[in-house]
Design an enzyme around this catalytic site. Structure first.
Site, mmCIF file in Angstrom:
data_model
loop_
_atom_site.group_PDB
_atom_site.id
_atom_site.type_symbol
_atom_site.label_atom_id
_atom_site.label_comp_id
_atom_site.label_asym_id
_atom_site.label_seq_id
_atom_site.Cartn_x
_atom_site.Cartn_y
_atom_site.Cartn_z
ATOM 1 N N ARG A 163 33.913 16.160 -27.867
ATOM 2 C CA ARG A 163 33.710 16.004 -26.410
ATOM 3 C C ARG A 163 34.325 14.709 -25.882
ATOM 4 O O ARG A 163 33.778 14.045 -25.000
ATOM 5 C CB ARG A 163 32.218 16.025 -26.022
ATOM 6 C CG ARG A 163 31.454 17.245 -26.391
ATOM 7 C CD ARG A 163 31.996 18.527 -25.775
ATOM 8 N NE ARG A 163 31.398 19.627 -26.480
ATOM 9 C CZ ARG A 163 31.911 20.125 -27.626
ATOM 10 N NH1 ARG A 163 33.059 19.677 -28.113
ATOM 11 N NH2 ARG A 163 31.304 21.083 -28.245
ATOM 12 N N SER A 240 25.267 21.102 -19.441
ATOM 13 C CA SER A 240 24.445 20.116 -20.160
ATOM 14 C C SER A 240 24.678 18.731 -19.562
ATOM 15 O O SER A 240 25.824 18.337 -19.359
ATOM 16 C CB SER A 240 24.833 20.070 -21.640
ATOM 17 O OG SER A 240 24.679 21.342 -22.218
ATOM 18 N N GLU A 336 27.025 13.716 -20.016
ATOM 19 C CA GLU A 336 28.247 14.498 -20.247
ATOM 20 C C GLU A 336 29.101 14.597 -18.978
ATOM 21 O O GLU A 336 30.314 14.390 -19.046
ATOM 22 C CB GLU A 336 27.903 15.908 -20.763
ATOM 23 C CG GLU A 336 29.151 16.726 -20.970
ATOM 24 C CD GLU A 336 28.921 18.092 -21.593
ATOM 25 O OE1 GLU A 336 28.060 18.221 -22.485
ATOM 26 O OE2 GLU A 336 29.634 19.031 -21.189
HETATM 27 C C1 LIG Z 1 27.088 26.460 -17.027
HETATM 28 C C2 LIG Z 1 28.020 25.480 -17.708
HETATM 29 C C3 LIG Z 1 28.258 25.620 -19.062
HETATM 30 C C4 LIG Z 1 29.135 24.742 -19.719
HETATM 31 N N1 LIG Z 1 29.338 24.893 -21.066
HETATM 32 C C5 LIG Z 1 30.177 24.068 -21.718
HETATM 33 C C6 LIG Z 1 30.384 24.229 -23.127
HETATM 34 O O1 LIG Z 1 29.844 25.137 -23.768
HETATM 35 N N2 LIG Z 1 31.216 23.350 -23.746
HETATM 36 C C7 LIG Z 1 31.863 22.351 -23.058
HETATM 37 O O2 LIG Z 1 32.609 21.596 -23.681
HETATM 38 N N3 LIG Z 1 31.682 22.186 -21.724
HETATM 39 C C8 LIG Z 1 30.857 23.009 -21.040
HETATM 40 N N4 LIG Z 1 30.651 22.848 -19.688
HETATM 41 C C9 LIG Z 1 31.362 21.759 -18.975
HETATM 42 C C10 LIG Z 1 32.648 22.228 -18.216
HETATM 43 O O3 LIG Z 1 32.703 23.615 -18.123
HETATM 44 C C11 LIG Z 1 33.910 21.734 -18.917
HETATM 45 O O4 LIG Z 1 33.886 20.342 -19.038
HETATM 46 C C12 LIG Z 1 35.193 22.145 -18.165
HETATM 47 O O5 LIG Z 1 36.323 21.793 -18.937
HETATM 48 C C13 LIG Z 1 35.315 21.505 -16.781
HETATM 49 O O6 LIG Z 1 36.409 22.127 -16.127
HETATM 50 P P1 LIG Z 1 36.622 21.902 -14.563
HETATM 51 O O7 LIG Z 1 37.897 22.558 -14.191
HETATM 52 O O8 LIG Z 1 35.424 22.336 -13.817
HETATM 53 O O9 LIG Z 1 36.776 20.324 -14.526
HETATM 54 P P2 LIG Z 1 36.268 19.321 -13.396
HETATM 55 O O10 LIG Z 1 34.776 19.289 -13.400
HETATM 56 O O11 LIG Z 1 36.950 19.618 -12.101
HETATM 57 O O12 LIG Z 1 36.810 17.931 -13.964
HETATM 58 C C14 LIG Z 1 36.224 17.357 -15.124
HETATM 59 C C15 LIG Z 1 37.005 16.074 -15.463
HETATM 60 O O13 LIG Z 1 38.340 16.413 -15.815
HETATM 61 C C16 LIG Z 1 39.277 15.807 -14.900
HETATM 62 N N5 LIG Z 1 40.309 16.817 -14.670
HETATM 63 C C17 LIG Z 1 40.143 18.083 -14.212
HETATM 64 N N6 LIG Z 1 41.322 18.733 -14.176
HETATM 65 C C18 LIG Z 1 42.251 17.847 -14.619
HETATM 66 C C19 LIG Z 1 43.667 17.921 -14.816
HETATM 67 N N7 LIG Z 1 44.367 19.033 -14.548
HETATM 68 N N8 LIG Z 1 44.301 16.806 -15.261
HETATM 69 C C20 LIG Z 1 43.621 15.672 -15.544
HETATM 70 N N9 LIG Z 1 42.283 15.548 -15.381
HETATM 71 C C21 LIG Z 1 41.612 16.625 -14.930
HETATM 72 C C22 LIG Z 1 38.469 15.465 -13.665
HETATM 73 O O14 LIG Z 1 39.050 14.373 -12.958
HETATM 74 C C23 LIG Z 1 37.126 15.108 -14.281
HETATM 75 O O15 LIG Z 1 37.167 13.795 -14.805
HETATM 76 C C24 LIG Z 1 29.790 23.707 -18.994
HETATM 77 C C25 LIG Z 1 29.547 23.577 -17.605
HETATM 78 C C26 LIG Z 1 28.679 24.458 -16.983
HETATM 79 C C27 LIG Z 1 28.451 24.309 -15.494
#
Ligand SMILES: Cc1cc2nc3c(=O)[nH]c(=O)nc-3n(C[C@H](O)[C@H](O)[C@H](O)COP(=O)(O)OP(=O)(O)OC[C@H]3O[C@@H](n4cnc5c(N)ncnc54)[C@H](O)[C@@H]3O)c2cc1C
Length: 344
Positions: A163, A240, A336
């Site tokens: 992570r 989480s 997280e």
């Molecule tokens: C119900 C639920 C379940 C989840 N389960 C898991 C799991 O099982 N395992 C896990 O690891 N995570 C999990 N997550 C967390 C989440 O899904 C991941 O971290 C996911 O990768 C976030 O993607 P996002 O597009 O929403 O990113 P965002 O929330 O939009 O961004 C997250 C971070 O990444 C940066 N970022 C986003 N896109 C880019 C890009 N293109 N270039 C550079 N930086 C960028 C943002 O600035 C921010 O710092 C879960 C979340 C939820 C709500």
């Protein structure tokens, strides 16, 4: 875009005013976007995917927000069994996993149902059920805001750990534009996670067909409240709220004797269950923590936002919960979700 706050850009639906929001839907528009806002570090936007792993400040964000909505998968055959799949940053990770399952391509099958975009996945090296994005990631294309140019980063240069990645240490330095995975036409990776083996009714180490693993992961996530249901009572959440904390061998022995699940991560680090620790100090699903903030109805480790919630209150709740666990157990919980925007 019709938004004027960060809230609608995040799954928590929290966050204050924002200047410009640039929605990138066509990859060919990237250089135009850079020309519009400037190409160096001081011009770097806050890059968001689906906002499913962020707590966006009530104060909002002074600069530009770039929302990655680019989609598409380009496939190149490497040999008889391996393909390189280059995926646009805004492509939903869950859709990519379903596509790979339909194509019988192994490497990311356990990542089914994780919300968010493929471009965000390397940021915290997303993982679940014994697999993480680094298992299949080969390289990325990024805009390097420090150097003001496009670059290719091999996966090894991204320091992908449990992570964690180089991107987390340097927020805003790179915008990820595409990710390239090497996927193999083969059965799934050996099952390495007991709840998944139980879900499939198989032993650890077995290699079932990819689509069976993807379906089993989705079924298990659904039962455990790990899917994001945008219309359910727990819709406004960021998953989480704490990472499973690293523990010493002595702490692991002590807390596993007390019933706490402890596992060894892919870096060889012992980690305790953050959810168990929260329940150990008295929290339960549905527990109300602060105005508009509560444990989700399904999981103690997920906090949900409701009427009256603020990002400041959410961040304070995380600080408070972490302090309570530290006092009770000596173990420090790390949040997280990423705090984005301008925080006091
Ligand atoms: C119900 C639920 C379940 C989840 N389960 C898991 C799991 O099982 N395992 C896990 O690891 N995570 C999990 N997550 C967390 C989440 O899904 C991941 O971290 C996911 O990768 C976030 O993607 P996002 O597009 O929403 O990113 P965002 O929330 O939009 O961004 C997250 C971070 O990444 C940066 N970022 C986003 N896109 C880019 C890009 N293109 N270039 C550079 N930086 C960028 C943002 O600035 C921010 O710092 C879960 C979340 C939820 C709500």
């Amino acid at each position: 875009m019709p938004h004027s706050t960060l809230a609608p850009l995040t799954t928590l639906r929290l966050g204050g005013p924002v200047g410009d929001i640039l929605n990138l839907a066509d990859p060919d528009d990237w250089l135009e976007l850079v020309r519009t806002i400037g190409d160096r570090q001081e011009d770097a936007p806050l890059t968001l995917g689906h906002g499913s792993n962020v707590v966006a400040s009530d104060t909002g964000n002074e600069g530009t927000v770039a929302v990655m909505n680019t989609r598409g998968i380009a496939v190149k055959r490497m040999d008889d069994d391996t393909v390189a799949a280059t995926v646009q940053a805004g492509h939903p990770l869950a859709d990519l996993v379903q596509w790979a399952a339909a194509e019988h391509l192994a490497g990311i099958e356990c990542l089914a149902g994780i919300p968010g975009t493929t471009g965000a996945a390397p940021v915290q090296n997303v993982g679940a059920y014994g697999q993480q994005i680094s298992d299949a990631l080969d390289h990325l294309t990024v805009w390097d805001w420090d150097m003001g140019r496009l670059r290719t980063l091999p996966a090894q240069a991204c320091h992908l750990r449990h992570r964690h990645s180089r991107f987390k240490n340097h927020p805003g330095r790179w915008t990820i534009l595409t990710t390239t995975f090497h996927l193999t036409r083969s059965p799934a990776a050996p099952i390495g996670y007991q709840p998944l083996a139980d879900e499939l009714g198989l032993h650890l180490g077995v290699r079932p067909p990819v689509a069976e693993v993807t379906a089993a992961v989705l079924a298990n996530r659904c039962r455990r409240g790990l899917l994001l249901d945008p219309h359910g009572p727990d819709a406004h959440q960021a998953g989480s709220v704490f990472l499973n904390p690293p523990v010493t061998a002595a702490q692991a022995a002590c807390w596993s004797a007390a019933g706490c699940p402890v596992h060894t991560d892919s870096d060889g680090q012992l980690r305790a269950s953050a959810g168990w620790l929260l329940e150990h100090i008295g929290y339960r699903p549905g527990y109300k923590i602060a105005a508009g903030i509560q444990c989700s109805n399904r999981r103690t480790l997920t906090l949900t936002a409701h009427d009256g919630a603020t990002a400041t209150g959410f961040a304070q709740a995380l600080t408070e919960l972490s302090a309570q666990v530290k006092i009770a157990t000596g173990i420090r919980l790390q949040p997280e979700p990423v705090l984005v925007g301008t925080w006091p």
